[in-house]
Design an enzyme around this catalytic site. Structure first.
Site, short mmCIF file in Angstrom:
data_model
loop_
_atom_site.label_atom_id
_atom_site.label_comp_id
_atom_site.label_asym_id
_atom_site.label_seq_id
_atom_site.Cartn_x
_atom_site.Cartn_y
_atom_site.Cartn_z
N TYR A 1 -10.21 16.52 -4.64
CA TYR A 1 -9.40 15.89 -5.69
C TYR A 1 -8.56 16.94 -6.40
O TYR A 1 -7.37 16.71 -6.68
CB TYR A 1 -10.33 15.17 -6.68
CG TYR A 1 -9.60 14.34 -7.71
CD1 TYR A 1 -8.99 13.15 -7.36
CD2 TYR A 1 -9.55 14.74 -9.05
CE1 TYR A 1 -8.33 12.38 -8.31
CE2 TYR A 1 -8.91 13.98 -10.00
CZ TYR A 1 -8.29 12.80 -9.63
OH TYR A 1 -7.64 12.04 -10.57
N SER B 1 -2.96 15.05 -12.92
CA SER B 1 -4.26 14.98 -13.57
C SER B 1 -4.56 16.33 -14.19
O SER B 1 -4.01 17.36 -13.77
CB SER B 1 -5.35 14.64 -12.54
OG SER B 1 -6.64 14.82 -13.07
N LYS C 1 -4.40 16.81 -6.48
CA LYS C 1 -3.63 16.74 -7.71
C LYS C 1 -2.79 18.00 -7.93
O LYS C 1 -1.69 17.92 -8.51
CB LYS C 1 -4.57 16.49 -8.90
CG LYS C 1 -5.14 15.07 -8.90
CD LYS C 1 -4.02 14.01 -8.92
CE LYS C 1 -4.55 12.60 -9.05
NZ LYS C 1 -3.47 11.59 -9.14
N ASP D 1 -14.87 5.34 -14.43
CA ASP D 1 -16.22 4.86 -14.13
C ASP D 1 -16.70 5.48 -12.82
O ASP D 1 -17.87 5.89 -12.70
CB ASP D 1 -16.24 3.34 -14.00
CG ASP D 1 -15.94 2.63 -15.32
OD1 ASP D 1 -16.10 3.26 -16.39
OD2 ASP D 1 -15.52 1.46 -15.27
N ALA E 1 -11.20 2.10 -14.75
CA ALA E 1 -12.21 1.89 -13.71
C ALA E 1 -12.39 3.15 -12.88
O ALA E 1 -13.49 3.43 -12.38
CB ALA E 1 -11.80 0.72 -12.82
N ASP F 1 0.86 -1.18 0.00
CA ASP F 1 0.00 0.00 0.00
C ASP F 1 0.89 1.24 0.00
O ASP F 1 1.80 1.35 0.84
CB ASP F 1 -0.88 -0.01 1.25
CG ASP F 1 -1.97 1.04 1.24
OD1 ASP F 1 -1.78 2.11 0.62
OD2 ASP F 1 -3.02 0.79 1.86
N VAL F 2 0.64 2.18 -0.91
CA VAL F 2 1.48 3.39 -0.98
C VAL F 2 1.37 4.23 0.28
O VAL F 2 2.20 5.11 0.52
CB VAL F 2 1.13 4.24 -2.22
CG1 VAL F 2 1.43 3.49 -3.50
CG2 VAL F 2 -0.32 4.72 -2.18
#
Length: 231
Positions: free
Chosen positions: A135, A122, A139, A174, A171, A39-40
């Site tokens: 988010y 992103s 980013k 999505d 994904a 896990d990061v």
């Protein structure tokens, strides 16, 4: 080497990759790729992964910080603490954790060095998006982290760069469509000048180039592999 946590996170409203999916990825490159479950968010686990890379391949030449999650769907003041925490813990701390264990490994190479550290930012790291303030912030932080890291690496021969994808058929896209209540991810293509969603291989090509010797003149920069999203 391919690394993934291979388990869900209760703070994320969709399923994450599985152990079987990681194994299937490795199976596409028989004998050439090793998989490690880590896990990061766990720097010690990443340090162990780097040690495996050094043992298996004789050293670490490039590291790509691409772990991320999507969360949002409401104005910032309505978002809960879990949303903010998981976005920064995975998308920002995860990048920093990898840099803290991967860069020392690359610095152990004799000069002249050609190491590469690449992070996935992103299009959201360069412009605001509705109901995705957390988010956006995470980013933007990745872009700032890479610029600062590039200065820290000055004169070492190791470059630090980022790739900022647009809407890419994954994904995670999505999950983005679900945030906006869209019936299809194709609706997200309208923001891109190419008029379509990007394919993962198109973004991967930019990452591979940044990991290659051909990118020797690039450090502290962001490659916008976004189909014109931020043009």
């Amino acid at each position: 080497m391919a690394v993934d946590r291979c388990s869900d996170d209760k703070r994320v409203p969709y399923h994450l990759a599985t152990r079987e999916e990681l194994a299937a990825l490795v199976g596409e490159f028989p004998g050439a790729v090793t998989d490690v479950v880590a896990d990061v968010q766990d720097r010690a686990a990443l340090a162990d992964a780097v040690a495996v890379a050094e043992h298996e391949f004789g050293g670490l030449d490039a590291a790509v910080a691409c772990a991320a999650v999507m969360a949002g769907g409401q104005p910032l003041w309505e978002a809960d603490d879990d949303e903010w925490q998981v976005l920064f813990s995975v998308c920002v701390d995860g990048v920093a954790n990898l840099a803290r264990v991967a860069v020392p490994s690359m610095l152990r190479h004799p000069e002249p060095r050609t190491g590469r550290f690449v992070a996935l930012a992103s299009a959201a790291g360069h412009r605001g998006l509705l109901n995705l303030a957390g988010y956006n912030a995470a980013k933007h932080a990745v872009v700032g982290l890479i610029k600062g890291l590039a200065h820290d690496l000055r004169g070492t021969g190791i470059g630090a760069t980022a790739v900022s994808p647009g809407s890419t058929r994954t994904a995670m896209l999505d999950a983005t469509a679900q945030v906006y209540g869209l019936e299809s991810t194709e609706e997200l293509a309208q923001h891109q000048l190419v008029g379509r969603l990007l394919e993962p291989d198109e973004v991967a090509a930019a990452i591979c180039w940044l990991c290659s010797a051909d990118s020797s003149a690039v450090s502290g920069s962001v490659i916008h592999a976004d189909g014109g999203f931020t043009a």
